[in-house]
Design a protein around this motif. Structure first.
Motif, mmCIF file in Angstrom:
data_model
loop_
_atom_site.group_PDB
_atom_site.id
_atom_site.type_symbol
_atom_site.label_atom_id
_atom_site.label_comp_id
_atom_site.label_asym_id
_atom_site.label_seq_id
_atom_site.Cartn_x
_atom_site.Cartn_y
_atom_site.Cartn_z
ATOM 1 N N ARG A 60 0.839 -1.214 0.000
ATOM 2 C CA ARG A 60 0.000 0.000 0.000
ATOM 3 C C ARG A 60 0.867 1.255 0.000
ATOM 4 N N ASN A 61 1.944 1.250 0.820
ATOM 5 C CA ASN A 61 2.835 2.419 0.862
ATOM 6 C C ASN A 61 3.473 2.671 -0.493
ATOM 7 N N ALA A 62 3.901 1.590 -1.170
ATOM 8 C CA ALA A 62 4.545 1.752 -2.480
ATOM 9 C C ALA A 62 3.573 2.334 -3.496
ATOM 10 N N LEU A 63 2.327 1.855 -3.462
ATOM 11 C CA LEU A 63 1.324 2.378 -4.398
ATOM 12 C C LEU A 63 1.044 3.856 -4.122
ATOM 13 N N ASN A 64 1.023 4.252 -2.866
ATOM 14 C CA ASN A 64 0.791 5.659 -2.520
ATOM 15 C C ASN A 64 1.918 6.538 -3.044
ATOM 16 N N TYR A 65 3.180 6.052 -2.897
ATOM 17 C CA TYR A 65 4.320 6.826 -3.408
ATOM 18 C C TYR A 65 4.255 6.948 -4.929
ATOM 19 N N LEU A 66 3.909 5.863 -5.593
ATOM 20 C CA LEU A 66 3.815 5.897 -7.046
ATOM 21 C C LEU A 66 2.724 6.856 -7.510
ATOM 22 N N ASP A 67 1.593 6.848 -6.794
ATOM 23 C CA ASP A 67 0.491 7.758 -7.137
ATOM 24 C C ASP A 67 0.885 9.219 -6.959
ATOM 25 N N SER A 68 1.818 9.468 -6.039
ATOM 26 C CA SER A 68 2.232 10.853 -5.779
ATOM 27 C C SER A 68 3.347 11.306 -6.722
ATOM 28 N N GLY A 69 3.775 10.440 -7.642
ATOM 29 C CA GLY A 69 4.748 10.830 -8.659
ATOM 30 C C GLY A 69 6.189 10.544 -8.323
ATOM 31 N N VAL A 70 6.479 9.802 -7.255
ATOM 32 C CA VAL A 70 7.861 9.465 -6.906
ATOM 33 C C VAL A 70 8.417 8.491 -7.930
ATOM 34 N N PRO A 102 9.630 5.483 -9.826
ATOM 35 C CA PRO A 102 9.335 4.066 -9.575
ATOM 36 C C PRO A 102 10.543 3.268 -9.118
ATOM 37 N N VAL A 103 11.722 3.523 -9.697
ATOM 38 C CA VAL A 103 12.927 2.776 -9.304
ATOM 39 C C VAL A 103 13.235 3.013 -7.832
ATOM 40 N N PHE A 104 13.129 4.292 -7.415
ATOM 41 C CA PHE A 104 13.384 4.639 -6.022
ATOM 42 C C PHE A 104 12.364 3.973 -5.105
ATOM 43 N N VAL A 105 11.082 3.933 -5.526
ATOM 44 C CA VAL A 105 10.020 3.326 -4.716
ATOM 45 C C VAL A 105 10.276 1.830 -4.530
ATOM 46 N N VAL A 106 10.619 1.144 -5.626
ATOM 47 C CA VAL A 106 10.868 -0.297 -5.545
ATOM 48 C C VAL A 106 12.037 -0.590 -4.616
ATOM 49 N N ARG A 107 13.154 0.166 -4.780
ATOM 50 C CA ARG A 107 14.330 -0.086 -3.961
ATOM 51 C C ARG A 107 14.047 0.151 -2.475
ATOM 52 N N LYS A 108 13.401 1.263 -2.150
ATOM 53 C CA LYS A 108 13.117 1.577 -0.763
ATOM 54 C C LYS A 108 12.095 0.607 -0.169
ATOM 55 N N SER A 109 11.088 0.240 -0.969
ATOM 56 C CA SER A 109 10.059 -0.684 -0.476
ATOM 57 C C SER A 109 10.662 -2.048 -0.159
ATOM 58 N N LEU A 110 11.566 -2.508 -1.034
ATOM 59 C CA LEU A 110 12.209 -3.803 -0.772
ATOM 60 C C LEU A 110 13.090 -3.741 0.471
ATOM 61 N N GLU A 111 13.802 -2.630 0.659
ATOM 62 C CA GLU A 111 14.640 -2.476 1.848
ATOM 63 C C GLU A 111 13.780 -2.522 3.112
ATOM 64 N N ARG A 112 12.687 -1.757 3.105
ATOM 65 C CA ARG A 112 11.798 -1.734 4.272
ATOM 66 C C ARG A 112 11.165 -3.114 4.508
ATOM 67 N N LEU A 113 10.783 -3.761 3.429
ATOM 68 C CA LEU A 113 10.158 -5.079 3.551
ATOM 69 C C LEU A 113 11.117 -6.085 4.186
ATOM 70 N N VAL A 114 12.341 -6.127 3.684
ATOM 71 C CA VAL A 114 13.335 -7.067 4.226
ATOM 72 C C VAL A 114 13.643 -6.753 5.690
ATOM 73 N N ASN A 115 13.849 -5.468 5.993
ATOM 74 C CA ASN A 115 14.181 -5.091 7.373
ATOM 75 C C ASN A 115 13.052 -5.431 8.338
ATOM 76 N N ARG A 116 11.822 -5.133 7.951
ATOM 77 C CA ARG A 116 10.686 -5.420 8.824
ATOM 78 C C ARG A 116 10.485 -6.923 8.997
ATOM 79 N N MET A 117 10.692 -7.694 7.937
ATOM 80 C CA MET A 117 10.544 -9.147 8.017
ATOM 81 C C MET A 117 11.603 -9.721 8.954
ATOM 82 N N LEU A 118 12.836 -9.283 8.806
ATOM 83 C CA LEU A 118 13.906 -9.776 9.672
ATOM 84 C C LEU A 118 13.660 -9.391 11.126
#
Length: 328
Positions: free
Chosen positions: A267-277, A279-295
């Protein structure tokens, strides 16, 4: 739960299951059939925890058989006792009807055949063929007994879950007053009021149990040996089962947290994309947050588990689940 029910918890529950399987709670000490009933007991629910419990029941039955073998306990059951009681009351040439063809009836048949007495044995059953100690008995199919010329028996011993209606009973007891009727079934397959009026002696499974308690007894040495093995085994089995169950609960918690984290980050990634950020930056940051939160979630779950005093096998379980198994 009524006054005839009880609850066992933890190690006490495991020890109780082992005592049951070994036949220490049976009217006939070291009674063998209960081990099979324990191993085949129905377990409510599905999933890994149910599988763990099923495995524990099978292990309890295996241990019970080893205890009996170690002690050298003779093979005994309510079926063998029923056969012995029948032999005490019957003369040569007596006709005996066995109802059912399961283990209990086979035990009765084994005692009657091994006596060498001249008894005419009939088996009322749905089975197409008889084997073992019943192989040379006369088979009476249910659908044919009412048309059969065979009627009246000196002894009737029933061990079937099937409740016999009046039509069957009238045929079985026609023309002859039986000397002995034993109903080993639970619930009863024979109507006690009907049967007791047509025989000299009627015994149900409860009465037979009381006779067994007086007839058979455990020696102090047998009891000490069995309890020593059970108490030591109960501790080992309890720790193993508790670890497996807790590990399964932790894995389930991790999976639930993972699903929640993935949905939130998506949901956060979709919100960033909708706001014009970008996409490459959104994917990279979302994956970092996802991995960190999972760990983080996984570490917190395993840390709380370890603080509970769980042994190394549990951590190995998790390692296999997340590294050696499905790494997705």
């Amino acid at each position: 739960l009524g006054p005839d029910h009880y609850i066992r918890m933890g190690r006490d529950a495991v020890a109780h299951i082992l005592r049951l399987a070994a036949g220490l709670e049976s009217a006939v000490p070291f009674e063998d059939q209960i081990a099979k009933q324990v191993s085949e007991a129905e377990v409510s629910g599905e999933g890994r925890c149910s599988s763990i419990l099923r495995g524990m029941l099978i292990s309890a039955a295996d241990l019970a058989r080893r205890i009996r073998s170690l002690i050298g306990a003779p093979y005994r059951s309510l079926g063998t006792l029923a056969g012995e009681l029948a032999l005490d009351r019957l003369g040569d040439g007596s006709r005996v009807l066995l109802i059912g063809s399961g283990t209990m009836v086979r035990d009765v048949g084994s005692v009657l055949r091994s006596s060498g007495r001249n008894l005419r044995i009939y088996v009322l059953t749905d089975r197409k063929a008889l084997d073992g100690p019943l192989s040379d008995a006369s088979r009476l199919p249910y659908e044919e007994i009412c048309r059969s010329e065979v009627q009246g028996f000196e002894a009737v011993i029933s061990a079937t879950r099937r409740s016999l209606n009046s039509e069957y009973l009238e045929k079985i007891f026609a023309g002859r007053h039986s000397q002995l009727v034993i109903d080993l079934s639970f619930p009863r397959s024979l109507d006690p009021l009907y049967v007791s009026e047509r025989c000299e002696e009627y015994l149900d499974v409860d009465t037979l149990g009381m006779i067994a308690e007086k007839k058979y007894s455990l020696t102090e040495e047998e009891l000490i040996t069995a309890n020593s093995i059970i108490n030591a085994s109960a501790e080992v089995i309890y720790r193993h089962v508790a670890s497996e169950v807790l590990a399964e609960e932790v894995v389930r918690e991790i999976r639930l947290n993972a699903g929640r984290i993935v949905e939130e980050e998506a949901r956060n990634a979709l919100n960033y994309l909708d706001s014009g950020v970008d996409p490459v930056f959104v994917v990279r940051k979302s994956l970092e947050r996802l991995v960190n939160r999972m760990l983080h979630a996984t570490c917190e779950s395993t840390r709380s588990m370890a603080e509970g005093g769980v042994d190394e096998r549990l951590l190995m379980f998790l390692r296999d689940a997340f590294v050696g198994g499905d790494s997705r």
